[in-house]
Scaffold this motif. Structure first.
Motif, PDB file in Angstrom:
ATOM      1  N   ALA A 190       0.824  -1.217   0.000  1.00 37.41           N
ATOM      2  CA  ALA A 190       0.000   0.000   0.000  1.00 37.41           C
ATOM      3  C   ALA A 190       0.857   1.266   0.000  1.00 37.41           C
ATOM      4  O   ALA A 190       0.580   2.225  -0.724  1.00 37.41           O
ATOM      5  CB  ALA A 190      -0.917  -0.022   1.222  1.00 37.41           C
ATOM      6  N   LEU A 229       4.763   4.946  -4.194  1.00 37.85           N
ATOM      7  CA  LEU A 229       4.850   6.253  -4.839  1.00 37.85           C
ATOM      8  C   LEU A 229       3.564   7.039  -4.601  1.00 37.85           C
ATOM      9  O   LEU A 229       3.572   8.260  -4.524  1.00 37.85           O
ATOM     10  CB  LEU A 229       5.061   6.065  -6.344  1.00 37.85           C
ATOM     11  N   GLY A 230       2.460   6.294  -4.476  1.00 38.90           N
ATOM     12  CA  GLY A 230       1.170   6.939  -4.239  1.00 38.90           C
ATOM     13  C   GLY A 230       1.168   7.772  -2.966  1.00 38.90           C
ATOM     14  O   GLY A 230       0.538   8.831  -2.910  1.00 38.90           O
ATOM     15  N   TYR A 265       5.149   1.642 -13.480  1.00 36.50           N
ATOM     16  CA  TYR A 265       5.542   1.925 -12.082  1.00 36.50           C
ATOM     17  C   TYR A 265       7.058   1.717 -11.959  1.00 36.50           C
ATOM     18  O   TYR A 265       7.755   2.456 -11.268  1.00 36.50           O
ATOM     19  CB  TYR A 265       4.804   0.948 -11.173  1.00 36.50           C
ATOM     20  N   PHE A 273      -6.050   3.493  -5.304  1.00 36.53           N
ATOM     21  CA  PHE A 273      -4.670   3.266  -5.724  1.00 36.53           C
ATOM     22  C   PHE A 273      -3.753   3.098  -4.522  1.00 36.53           C
ATOM     23  O   PHE A 273      -2.932   2.185  -4.470  1.00 36.53           O
ATOM     24  CB  PHE A 273      -4.211   4.449  -6.585  1.00 36.53           C
ATOM     25  N   VAL A 318      -4.052  -7.696  -5.901  1.00 28.87           N
ATOM     26  CA  VAL A 318      -2.873  -7.814  -5.039  1.00 28.87           C
ATOM     27  C   VAL A 318      -3.255  -8.299  -3.636  1.00 28.87           C
ATOM     28  O   VAL A 318      -2.640  -9.211  -3.085  1.00 28.87           O
ATOM     29  CB  VAL A 318      -2.149  -6.456  -4.947  1.00 28.87           C
TER      30      VAL A 318
END
Ligand code: PFF
Length: 465
Positions: free
Chosen positions: A33, A36-37, A119, A240, A248
């Motif tokens: 989790a 980059l988000g 990604y 996201f 996932v």
């Protein structure tokens, strides 16, 4: 099916392995989790959408939509105890429902594969910035010189390819070593390290004299700055950032022991993810404000704005290096989780063992990533759907991003919610989620009504608007 990671005496198809503990699962799922988000995207979308009010909407989306879907995905994985596609089929059959429901996992896995391809390109930028910071390339930089570092990187297919390759190799290395020796080991080392680095970064930010300004930017809501579009962005980002709609959490759930409460575990993961995003904001904005820079700088916020600050503070090379290592670790553990569902599927469906499956999927994904790399330079004029007004000027990279984020993820999330909420027997959900009465009722209503309606609204708006 491969026989890696046997766990003797474990009942329940033990040969495919289990996470060693609840904590191991939480760290690995948080590793997925937090990426980059959280560190790249959350601060800049918050900056672009006016701060506090956006943060509140985002928190509501996490609690009301994100957490319920995460529980549903983990439930499907654990109940099926196979790769996401097979798991969904098995759960459907056990509930006497059509196996066609598994299309949700198919869409999710395809999205995971496509997303990983780009990604990894951005993960490569993080790796390259570790090097830039370490060798002192930001030192004494001006806005122009720092921007040039970024645009030179994007303009060079060779540099991008090298870093994309390095990053993908790191991901393949971990996933090929399987559950305990790979995924779990890396998560238990990297996640605590990441937390320490982040706290150091926040500690530094407190010394800039602009911490209070950042706190009020993030937490003082100005609802007049909130638009409908911002609400949609918040919901999309909640998906996201929690790694939902990509199969996932199903893959990770398939290694979770039956005696662990899915409800409490999912809440812990969402809590950690949110804490990291907020801490990242508290680390970044004080630095941005102390240089009089714009919070709304957009995607360049951490690759252009922050390095400018790092180049002009005492010990900036050290803080810069630590910051980009932090970003790299976060991207790495997320990328690992994007590869896992597809590898799990190939491993179970073919005669290839874990290492072989990982290499095959990794190489294919790496090759697809080249299209995104070229979109940034040589193919920047190639716009395959340019004949449609809506896709005018969109490169291959833009299109992959658009279709995964706006079509595939919501579709997969919607189908998952409908399947779990309407097709799976309530008793089996009660047993597995292990939530108490009220909490279960709240969750059940969320997954049956709130989530599908919210996702449909976003879906329709994104496609039609
Ligand atoms: N949650 C990750 C982030 O916030 O960067 C991104 C991500 C990883 C999305 C894994 C989906 C996923 F399956």
């Amino acid at each position: 099916m491969s026989q890696s990671n046997p766990v003797p005496g474990n009942g329940d198809d033990a040969s495919r392995g289990f996470w060693s503990s609840r904590l191991a699962f939480i760290l690995a799922a948080t590793g997925s989790a937090v990426g980059l988000g959280n560190i790249w995207k959350f601060p800049y979308v918050t900056g672009e959408n006016g701060g506090g009010a956006f943060v509140i909407v985002y928190l509501i989306c996490i609690a009301v939509i994100g957490v319920p879907i995460m529980m549903a995905e983990v439930f499907l994985g654990r109940n099926g105890r196979h790769n996401p596609i097979t798991s969904m089929r098995l759960v459907a059959e056990r509930n006497l429902k059509s196996p066609a429901w598994r299309v949700s996992a198919v869409v999710g896995m395809l999205a995971a594969f496509i997303i990983l391809s780009f990604y990894s390109v951005i993960g490569g930028w993080s790796a390259s910035y570790v090097e830039h910071a370490l060798v002192g390339d930001f030192a004494g930089g001006t806005a122009d010189s720092i921007n040039a570092i970024f645009s030179d990187l994007l303009a060079s297919p060779i540099q991008l390819l090298i870093w994309h390759t390095v990053f993908m190799a790191l991901v393949v290395l971990v996933v090929s070593r399987g559950l305990k020796g790979g995924l779990e080991r890396v998560a238990t080392i990297l996640m605590p390290t990441l937390l320490v680095l982040l706290l150091v970064a926040v500690g530094y930010a407190m010394t800039t004299g602009h911490f209070g300004e950042a706190v009020s930017f993030l937490f003082k809501p100005d609802f007049s700055a909130l638009t409908f579009n911002a609400v949609l962005i918040a919901l999309g980002h909640a998906f996201f950032t929690l790694s939902l709609g990509m199969a996932v959490m199903m893959a990770y759930g398939s290694y979770l022991r039956r005696d662990i409460s899915i409800g409490r575990t999912a809440i812990s993961v969402a809590f950690m993810d949110t804490a990291v995003a907020l801490l990242a904001g508290l680390a970044i904005f004080p630095v941005v404000f102390s240089f009089g820079l714009e919070a709304s700088a957009g995607p360049g916020l951490i690759f252009q704005t922050l390095p400018l600050a790092f180049g002009n503070i005492p010990m900036g090379w050290l803080f810069g290096t630590l910051f980009f290592i932090l970003l790299l670790f976060a991207a790495w553990t997320s990328a690992i989780s994007l590869l896992e569902p597809v590898v799990e599927w190939v491993e179970e469906k073919t005669s290839l063992a874990r290492a072989g499956s990982t290499i095959v999927v990794g190489v294919l994904c790496w090759a697809l990533g080249i299209a995104s790399i070229l979109s940034l330079n040589v193919w920047s004029d190639v716009t395959p759907l340019g004949m449609f007004e809506r896709f005018e000027g969109k490169t291959i990279f833009d299109l992959l991003d658009f279709f995964t984020a706006n079509v595939m993820l919501p579709l997969s999330g919607l189908l998952t919610a409908l399947f779990v909420g309407w097709a799976v027997a309530k008793e089996s959900l009660k047993l597995d989620l292990a939530l108490d009465g009220t909490a279960f009722t709240l969750w059940y209503n969320a997954i049956r009504y709130v989530t599908p309606v919210a996702v449909l609204v976003v879906f329709a708006y994104n496609l039609l608007a």
